[in-house]
Write an enzyme that holds these catalytic residues in place. Structure first.
Site, PDB file in Angstrom:
ATOM      1  N   SER A   1       0.899  -1.426   0.095  1.00 33.94           N
ATOM      2  CA  SER A   1       0.075  -0.032   0.411  1.00 33.94           C
ATOM      3  C   SER A   1       1.442   0.942  -0.093  1.00 33.94           C
ATOM      4  O   SER A   1       2.101   1.323   0.484  1.00 33.94           O
ATOM      5  CB  SER A   1      -1.047  -0.006   1.018  1.00 33.94           C
ATOM      6  OG  SER A   1      -0.783   0.563   2.465  1.00 33.94           O
ATOM      7  N   ASP A   2       0.346   2.415  -0.168  1.00 33.90           N
ATOM      8  CA  ASP A   2       0.805   3.416   0.322  1.00 33.90           C
ATOM      9  C   ASP A   2       1.188   3.505   1.558  1.00 33.90           C
ATOM     10  O   ASP A   2       0.039   3.504   2.495  1.00 33.90           O
ATOM     11  CB  ASP A   2       0.297   4.737  -0.761  1.00 33.90           C
ATOM     12  CG  ASP A   2       1.600   5.830  -0.868  1.00 33.90           C
ATOM     13  OD1 ASP A   2       2.327   6.467  -0.761  1.00 33.90           O
ATOM     14  OD2 ASP A   2       1.249   6.037  -2.376  1.00 33.90           O
ATOM     15  N   TRP A   3       1.319   5.440   1.766  1.00 36.64           N
ATOM     16  CA  TRP A   3       2.040   5.609   3.584  1.00 36.64           C
ATOM     17  C   TRP A   3       0.199   5.515   4.071  1.00 36.64           C
ATOM     18  O   TRP A   3      -0.948   6.108   3.225  1.00 36.64           O
ATOM     19  CB  TRP A   3       2.350   6.047   2.923  1.00 36.64           C
ATOM     20  CG  TRP A   3       2.770   7.129   4.777  1.00 36.64           C
ATOM     21  CD1 TRP A   3       1.857   7.838   5.598  1.00 36.64           C
ATOM     22  CD2 TRP A   3       3.911   7.406   5.229  1.00 36.64           C
ATOM     23  NE1 TRP A   3       2.448   7.858   6.587  1.00 36.64           N
ATOM     24  CE2 TRP A   3       3.594   7.776   6.581  1.00 36.64           C
ATOM     25  CE3 TRP A   3       5.429   7.088   5.265  1.00 36.64           C
ATOM     26  CZ2 TRP A   3       3.867   8.103   8.050  1.00 36.64           C
ATOM     27  CZ3 TRP A   3       6.359   7.299   6.032  1.00 36.64           C
ATOM     28  CH2 TRP A   3       5.972   7.995   7.198  1.00 36.64           C
TER      29      TRP A   3
END
Length: 822
Positions: free
Chosen positions: A340-342
């Protein structure tokens, strides 16, 4: 703590050690996905064949880029190596559920811990097998210290994978990615990425959260600076180059790092250009324009993908099974892992599709996100979700397989540590800096070069008795690094002032800042004007602030020069002295006055450590400008989103540059107060000579639909279906290089297709007066597209073809694709 990635390089950089500064920790992203198991088996030697005939981008030997064949893809993808899956299965059988979930968890080093976070400190979690990856650890000493805990003190000895936002260099910083795209040289981008991999791996970082391959059509969006612009063909070529550079010929080599194609997918289409905003993209448009660069990265062997922040057609892409499972896994056969992104898993609650962390974790995981970056949602919730039957154990196993497969392919089980003695010597090697200068030189795009006193203002004469350098970016080393500068330091960068002083001497160069990026006094502006009046030529170095105005969370609603820079420019031009404007920016800037009144203008982007030397060489003719725009440069922000490969509409303007006049037809697709066309078109770029392009010719005027449908799709394998050629002549008095671009339009198809589509490019070097015929060997895929039923193939069509110096020029020819559609 803010989400996103770490700093921009100009934040400097006092930090060489183990962890990045607090601001960098806040802004960085890493994907951490694995935990390593020490199984005692020796990794089989993995043979890697480079896929894709690379663009021969260097001067006269360039060829049209060809996509890899399927067999090349299989060879290139080390995740398919013999014996790899058996090792993964053997380890998986030994793992507890908690250890499996640990492999799916990633944290930023030093992230907050404590009772409310549900986690303890990094070392304790590594020891317990509760974390598979860490990022923002940036020295070999610190990565080794943490790795020893994982390999020597955890039950199964599974190594960590350390990640970082290595975007356009590690310590040796290259031009920002938009500038690298402006070189139109995939081979050069591959070299830059290889250097970044060598430096990062020497510091223990084996995973880059790069390349960003989002198609971006809106200059308001700050992250347009991180990609390759608006075109899927150029974007795909750059995606392959980054992956090849990062991952090298062997993914398990000590100096290779794992690539991560991001942000999957549609992030660059944020509504109104506003960061993190929602996107609405039809399946046809998604497949035709936004997915190809990601597919190219996957075909080149990218071992990881990163899901984005955005919602796509109402479904956040971090919880989107269509893109993550149907397209990426089933259609493309991807065998790496998705991170996932942050905090994008946690943000599913804000999106409104999960009312608690457990629901957010379940939806992201079931959609196909293998690793959770920093949100803590997997660590806190997956075990309970499995025990309650909401998530199947077999699905956990599959996600862990994906992570372990990458770790084994990297060779981490056999060689988990980094040789600390080699770290320092890997940084800023002379040969690396030379490539950085080559990239910076190639990234510069000459937008204007008008005649002053009988000849173009550029190149400047080395005999100038006095030169004024004015503007806030003429002596700003930190900004030369650009946003997302990794470990690049302001001290490493050469400013324009420094380079010009070395060339001309203190006596002949006169510097006046004139104004700040956002501020400036009347007295400062007056002093700069006085400096210009006393010199032969004035160079103005103006633009944006890289860390705060470009990159993530840097969307702008106005695209002009910030602060008082426009005023400074106009007052210097009013002196009557010849002016050269150098624009440092992460996007095109709308400067209608400048493009009418300033005789010479460069787009310099943020050129990296060799900025000053590269610009000085081009200003004085030691090198000629060869950069070309990877996007359409708008006249006004009201045109955004603006892109060349648009549909024609049912009421097109016959002459888009001609504003409406009284008595003319009103009901056409145009603005009433501005031409439809960009200030400068996609593919545009001047140099110090001029070229003429002759008529485009084709080897046939009719192609059989059946033959195209049955033809192999890779032109490098003898499957050419058409040859397209044109004669190019250097009309000037200097040797020079032009970028020949192949464009195609299809009409009569089941869906409306763009007015032009880029299908190839070559760089051609010609001596004064020399002519040469440039030829493109075209494969069947040149004419294939996603049709009305979202199937990829060729249809009967009337075809228009151009070989041109940019997307708005060139002489066309036509042919027909005939036959009955299946």
């Amino acid at each position: 703590m803010r989400y996103g990635r770490y700093f921009s390089g100009a934040d400097t950089l006092a930090n060489e050690g183990a962890t990045i500064s607090h601001q960098k920790l806040q802004r960085r992203k890493c994907a951490d996905d694995n935990g390593y198991v020490r199984s005692g088996t020796t990794l089989l030697s993995l043979v890697f064949s480079l896929c894709v005939a690379s663009f021969a981008a260097r001067i006269s030997a360039a060829q049209t880029a060809a996509p890899p064949t399927k067999s090349e893809v299989i060879k290139a993808n080390q995740l398919n190596a013999p014996g790899l899956d058996e090792k993964v299965e053997a380890l998986l059988e030994k793992m507890t559920l908690e250890e499996k979930i640990g492999q799916l968890v990633q944290y930023s080093a030093g992230q907050a811990t404590g009772p409310t976070s549900g986690r303890t400190d990094d070392r304790d979690m590594v020891r317990k097998g509760q974390v598979g990856s860490l990022f923002n650890v940036t020295s070999a000493r610190e990565t080794n210290a943490l790795q020893r805990i994982a390999v020597e003190n955890s039950r199964l000895h599974i190594p960590l994978i350390f990640g970082l936002d290595v975007i356009h260099g590690f310590r040796t910083t290259f031009p920002i990615n938009l500038g690298l795209a402006a070189t139109w040289e995939p081979e050069l981008v591959e070299k830059a990425s290889r250097i970044a991999a060598q430096e990062a791996s020497a510091a223990g970082v084996r995973w880059a959260f790069s390349p960003m391959v989002d198609i971006a059509r809106d200059a308001r969006w700050g992250r347009i600076s991180e990609g390759a612009g608006e075109d899927p063909y150029l974007g795909a070529a750059m995606a392959r180059a980054y992956v090849r550079g990062y991952q090298g010929q062997r993914l398990d080599a000590a100096d290779s790092i794992v690539a991560c194609a991001k942000h999957y997918v549609g992030y660059g289409a944020a509504e109104a250009g506003r960061e993190y905003n929602s996107t609405e993209i039809s399946e046809h448009t998604l497949r035709q324009f936004y997915l190809p660069p990601f597919h190219a990265a996957e075909e080149a062997g990218a071992a990881t993908f990163m899901s984005g922040f955005n919602a796509l057609n109402g479904i956040p892409v971090t919880a989107n099974p269509f893109t993550l499972k149907q397209v990426l896994r089933k259609e493309w056969g991807f065998r790496g892992f998705v991170v996932s992104d942050w905090n994008s898993v946690g943000e599913l609650q804000a999106h409104g599709i999960g009312n608690d962390g457990a629901t957010a974790a379940r939806k992201a995981f079931q959609a196909g996100v293998d690793m959770d970056m920093v949100s803590n949602a997997y660590h806190r919730n997956l075990q309970q979700l499995v025990e309650s039957g909401q998530i199947a154990q077999r699905d956990i196993d599959e996600a862990v397989r994906n992570v372990l497969r990458v770790k084994y392919a990297m060779g981490l089980f056999d060689h988990p540590y980094t040789d600390e003695s080699k770290e320092s010597s890997a940084m800023l090697r002379p040969e690396s800096v030379a490539i950085a200068k080559q990239a910076a030189t190639g990234s510069l795009v000459l937008l204007r070069n008008e005649v002053v006193s009988g000849s173009p203002i550029l190149p400047l004469s080395a005999k100038l008795s006095s030169l004024a350098l004015i503007g806030p970016l003429g002596d700003d080393a930190g900004n030369m690094i650009g946003s997302w500068g990794a470990l690049g330091r302001a001290a490493d960068a050469v400013t324009l002032r420094r380079a010009l002083t070395e060339k001309l001497g203190d006596v002949n160069l006169h510097y006046s800042k004139g104004a700040g990026i956002l501020d400036g006094s009347d007295g400062d502006i007056a002093a700069a004007v006085a400096t210009a009046q006393n010199c032969d030529v004035a160079i103005l170095a103006l633009g944006e602030n890289a860390p705060t105005m470009t990159g993530e969370a840097a969307s702008r609603s106005k695209l002009g020069l910030p602060g008082r820079q426009e005023e400074l420019l106009e007052k210097v031009v009013a002196t009557g002295k010849p002016v050269v404007l150098i624009l440092f920016s992460g996007r095109p800037l709308t400067l209608p006055w400048a493009f009418e009144h300033v005789p010479a203008v460069f787009a310099a982007w943020f050129p990296g450590v060799e900025a000053g030397y590269a610009i000085t060489d081009v200003l004085f003719g030691a090198a000629a400008p060869t950069g070309h725009l990877p996007l359409s440069w708008p006249r006004d922000v009201g045109q955004e989103p603006l892109y060349y490969n648009a549909l024609n509409t049912g009421r097109p303007m016959a002459d888009p540059e001609h504003p409406p006049e009284k008595g003319e037809t009103k009901y056409l697709s145009r603005y009433i107060d501005e031409p439809d066309t960009p200030q400068f078109p996609f593919g545009y770029g001047l140099t110090y000579t001029s070229f003429s392009y002759g008529a485009t010719q084709t080897s046939a005027k009719q192609l059989s639909l059946a033959a195209l449908q049955n033809a192999p799709r890779d032109s490098s394998r003898g499957s050419t279906v058409l040859s397209v050629s044109a004669e190019i002549t250097n009309r000037g008095a200097r040797a020079g290089e032009t970028l020949a671009q192949l464009y195609v339009r299809l009409e009569g198809t089941s869906v409306a297709m763009p007015v032009r589509m880029l299908k190839g490019f070559q760089k051609i070097a010609l001596a004064p007066g020399e002519s040469r015929t440039v030829a493109f060997e075209v494969s069947a895929d040149t004419f294939a597209f996603w049709g009305a039923e979202n199937k990829f193939g060729v249809e009967p069509a009337h075809v228009t073809v151009w070989i041109a110096p940019d997307s708005a020029d060139g002489q066309s020819t036509t042919l027909e694709i005939t036959g009955a559609a299946r």
